[in-house]
Design a protein around this motif. Sequence first.
Motif, PDB file in Angstrom:
ATOM      1  N   VAL A  56     -10.469   8.438  -1.967  1.00  0.00           N
ATOM      2  CA  VAL A  56     -10.226   7.022  -2.230  1.00  0.00           C
ATOM      3  C   VAL A  56      -8.983   6.622  -1.451  1.00  0.00           C
ATOM      4  N   VAL A  57      -8.963   5.390  -0.962  1.00  0.00           N
ATOM      5  CA  VAL A  57      -7.940   4.971  -0.001  1.00  0.00           C
ATOM      6  C   VAL A  57      -7.098   3.831  -0.572  1.00  0.00           C
ATOM      7  N   MET A  58      -5.785   4.001  -0.477  1.00  0.00           N
ATOM      8  CA  MET A  58      -4.852   2.973  -0.900  1.00  0.00           C
ATOM      9  C   MET A  58      -4.925   1.759   0.023  1.00  0.00           C
ATOM     10  N   VAL A  59      -4.963   0.567  -0.585  1.00  0.00           N
ATOM     11  CA  VAL A  59      -4.853  -0.679   0.173  1.00  0.00           C
ATOM     12  C   VAL A  59      -3.650  -1.434  -0.391  1.00  0.00           C
ATOM     13  N   ARG A  60      -2.526  -1.270   0.278  1.00  0.00           N
ATOM     14  CA  ARG A  60      -1.255  -1.880  -0.140  1.00  0.00           C
ATOM     15  C   ARG A  60      -0.478  -2.192   1.135  1.00  0.00           C
ATOM     16  N   PRO A  61      -0.279  -3.462   1.447  1.00  0.00           N
ATOM     17  CA  PRO A  61       0.219  -3.826   2.769  1.00  0.00           C
ATOM     18  C   PRO A  61       1.729  -3.716   2.957  1.00  0.00           C
ATOM     19  N   ARG A  62       2.467  -3.588   1.852  1.00  0.00           N
ATOM     20  CA  ARG A  62       3.931  -3.534   1.969  1.00  0.00           C
ATOM     21  C   ARG A  62       4.519  -2.861   0.740  1.00  0.00           C
ATOM     22  N   PRO A  63       5.793  -2.400   0.840  1.00  0.00           N
ATOM     23  CA  PRO A  63       6.467  -1.879  -0.345  1.00  0.00           C
ATOM     24  C   PRO A  63       6.895  -3.011  -1.267  1.00  0.00           C
ATOM     25  N   GLY A  64       7.506  -2.642  -2.364  1.00  0.00           N
ATOM     26  CA  GLY A  64       7.930  -3.655  -3.331  1.00  0.00           C
ATOM     27  C   GLY A  64       6.853  -3.863  -4.377  1.00  0.00           C
ATOM     28  N   GLY A  65       6.784  -5.090  -4.881  1.00  0.00           N
ATOM     29  CA  GLY A  65       5.852  -5.409  -5.962  1.00  0.00           C
ATOM     30  C   GLY A  65       4.464  -5.748  -5.476  1.00  0.00           C
ATOM     31  N   PHE A  66       3.737  -6.503  -6.288  1.00  0.00           N
ATOM     32  CA  PHE A  66       2.296  -6.670  -6.089  1.00  0.00           C
ATOM     33  C   PHE A  66       1.857  -8.122  -6.131  1.00  0.00           C
ATOM     34  N   TYR A  67       2.822  -9.042  -5.912  1.00  0.00           N
ATOM     35  CA  TYR A  67       2.504 -10.464  -5.813  1.00  0.00           C
ATOM     36  C   TYR A  67       2.401 -10.795  -4.322  1.00  0.00           C
ATOM     37  N   TYR A  68       1.165 -10.917  -3.839  1.00  0.00           N
ATOM     38  CA  TYR A  68       0.927 -11.011  -2.400  1.00  0.00           C
ATOM     39  C   TYR A  68       0.675 -12.451  -1.964  1.00  0.00           C
TER      40      TYR A  68
END
Length: 248
Positions: A56-68
């Motif tokens: 399974v692959v992470m999809v997270r474009p930046r560090p920090g929190g999760f309000y994109y």
Amino acid sequence: MARVAEICCGSLEDSIIAEKAGADRIELNNAMYLGGLTPSIGTINEVLKNCQIPVVVMVRPRPGGFYYNDYEFNTMLTDIRLIAQYPIKGIVFGCLTESREIDEYKTSKIIDLANQNNLETIFHRAFDCVGNPYRSIEKLIKMGVKRVLTSGLQPKAEAGIEVLVKLQKVYGNDIEILVGSGVNASNCARLIQKTDIKQYHSSCRSWRNDPTTVGNVSYSYAKSPNEEQYEIVSYEKAVEFVKAVKGN
């Protein structure tokens, strides 16, 4: 359901080590020291060529929190479309509103795109930043998320046992609970006994020196135990983690 040992990997080498150690599944990331970001297409390709267990692959474009914002979210959607061309098992993601609620619009868009590509959806530890875990997990169930990675809203899973127990007891038949954060061979037995949860996630972290890290300038980062080290999956820790999860 048999118990599942998932190892969080940041490279091809990590993934090969995890599989050799007996892991059931790989969560593939980049930049583990930032909590895990989207891995490169090259990494995904190489891991799938060299490993047989589900990825399974992470999809997270930046560090920090999760309000994109829209730029970041559109990047996530494009990443999913590209990643979906490879025979992975699922995508790992998490989207929250500014008020730390599940972002139902963004989450639904990602789920729809994943479903179109026959991919499982796993909501990661963004879940541990929400205000109300029970209302939040009910939203994820309603939207069709397959699995949630959580420490019970605490920095480490051992401290979140009370919440983990309730999540499993009330919602465990409707969504898979995957326990992560500070999980290792030494505490798996207690977590299993207390929660009755079947799936466990660990980084099995060790460190390796790179003598080029510090010279005229420094490229060390805060979590490394000394300036010249970066993190890798330890084969020995991975073997012990898998044995602990399986009860061997």
